[in-house]
Design a protein around this motif. Sequence first.
Motif, PDB file in Angstrom:
ATOM      1  N   GLY A  47       0.286   7.142  -4.944  1.00 15.34           N
ATOM      2  CA  GLY A  47      -0.619   6.159  -4.462  1.00 15.34           C
ATOM      3  C   GLY A  47      -1.557   5.404  -5.181  1.00 15.34           C
ATOM      4  N   ASP A  48      -2.308   4.381  -4.590  1.00 13.25           N
ATOM      5  CA  ASP A  48      -3.161   3.837  -5.431  1.00 13.25           C
ATOM      6  C   ASP A  48      -4.445   3.736  -4.981  1.00 13.25           C
ATOM      7  N   THR A  49      -4.961   4.533  -3.931  1.00 13.44           N
ATOM      8  CA  THR A  49      -6.391   4.481  -3.557  1.00 13.44           C
ATOM      9  C   THR A  49      -6.834   5.941  -3.283  1.00 13.44           C
ATOM     10  N   VAL A 106       7.169  -7.301  -5.259  1.00 14.47           N
ATOM     11  CA  VAL A 106       7.754  -5.867  -5.792  1.00 14.47           C
ATOM     12  C   VAL A 106       7.153  -5.862  -7.392  1.00 14.47           C
ATOM     13  N   TYR A 107       6.620  -4.711  -7.780  1.00 16.91           N
ATOM     14  CA  TYR A 107       6.112  -4.457  -9.000  1.00 16.91           C
ATOM     15  C   TYR A 107       7.494  -4.293  -9.990  1.00 16.91           C
ATOM     16  N   LYS A 116      14.319  13.998  -4.161  1.00 17.26           N
ATOM     17  CA  LYS A 116      14.385  13.197  -2.895  1.00 17.26           C
ATOM     18  C   LYS A 116      13.210  12.333  -2.679  1.00 17.26           C
ATOM     19  N   LEU A 117      13.450  10.915  -2.469  1.00 17.26           N
ATOM     20  CA  LEU A 117      12.381   9.927  -2.480  1.00 17.26           C
ATOM     21  C   LEU A 117      12.174   9.624  -1.053  1.00 17.26           C
ATOM     22  N   ALA A 118      10.837   9.418  -0.860  1.00 17.49           N
ATOM     23  CA  ALA A 118      10.591   9.042   0.436  1.00 17.49           C
ATOM     24  C   ALA A 118       9.331   8.040   0.436  1.00 17.49           C
ATOM     25  N   ILE A 119       9.041   7.382   1.499  1.00 15.84           N
ATOM     26  CA  ILE A 119       7.728   6.467   1.573  1.00 15.84           C
ATOM     27  C   ILE A 119       7.119   7.075   2.773  1.00 15.84           C
ATOM     28  N   LEU A 140       3.097   2.648  -0.067  1.00 18.16           N
ATOM     29  CA  LEU A 140       3.830   1.323  -0.083  1.00 18.16           C
ATOM     30  C   LEU A 140       2.845   0.312  -0.955  1.00 18.16           C
ATOM     31  N   ASP A 141       1.871  -0.176  -0.053  1.00 19.42           N
ATOM     32  CA  ASP A 141       1.184  -1.335  -0.471  1.00 19.42           C
ATOM     33  C   ASP A 141       0.285  -0.881  -1.654  1.00 19.42           C
ATOM     34  N   GLY A 142       0.309  -1.661  -2.667  1.00 23.51           N
ATOM     35  CA  GLY A 142      -0.488  -1.457  -3.958  1.00 23.51           C
ATOM     36  C   GLY A 142       0.197  -0.280  -4.961  1.00 23.51           C
ATOM     37  N   THR A 143       1.352   0.256  -4.219  1.00 22.95           N
ATOM     38  CA  THR A 143       2.296   1.170  -5.274  1.00 22.95           C
ATOM     39  C   THR A 143       3.392   0.581  -5.701  1.00 22.95           C
ATOM     40  N   LEU A 144       4.321   0.310  -4.565  1.00 25.37           N
ATOM     41  CA  LEU A 144       5.714  -0.387  -4.766  1.00 25.37           C
ATOM     42  C   LEU A 144       5.684  -1.686  -4.791  1.00 25.37           C
TER      43      LEU A 144
END
Length: 170
Positions: free
Chosen positions: A157-159, A83-84, A99-102, A4-8
């Motif tokens: 993700g972003d990290t 939101v990006y 299917k999408l999830a967080i 979520l954080d840094g990604t969406l």
Amino acid sequence: IFDLDGTLWETVDTTYEVANATLKKHNIDKEVTKETVSNTMGCTFEDSAKNYMPYFEKEKREELMQEMLEAFAEELTKHGGNVYPNVEKTLIELKKYYKLAIVSNCGAGYIEAFLESANLGAYFEDFIAAAKMKITKAEAIKEVMRRNNIKNAIYVGDTSKDMEASKNAN
């Protein structure tokens, strides 16, 4: 499966403000810097509490961190984060095929705050806040896959922590 954080979205400013308002509310003459907030995104609950308040014993900092998390969720539900660009367009396309999830290391209410404030809940089948469930991000990824009968997944993700979690989840 998305981080979520840094990604969406990005919530550094709100997190910074809420963390410091919580400290001030308790007459604690310390500050959590924006740099600390940025460097702590994606960390576990325990690591976040330690990074924000290294000057307190574990019990005290985790009590304050829990209060901060509740305040973050409330504030973000009302005002949202940043939101990006093109997230919704991307989700619309991906939803046609997957299917999408967080899965995030966040606490209770945080993912719901994102979904509500960004009005993106319709795109996601499932989500897990790993800190709320007291499990690792890798375990949360595996659980989302199990619950949704997903045989193969990509974790976005972003990290390096996100990469490590996806490797640990196979």
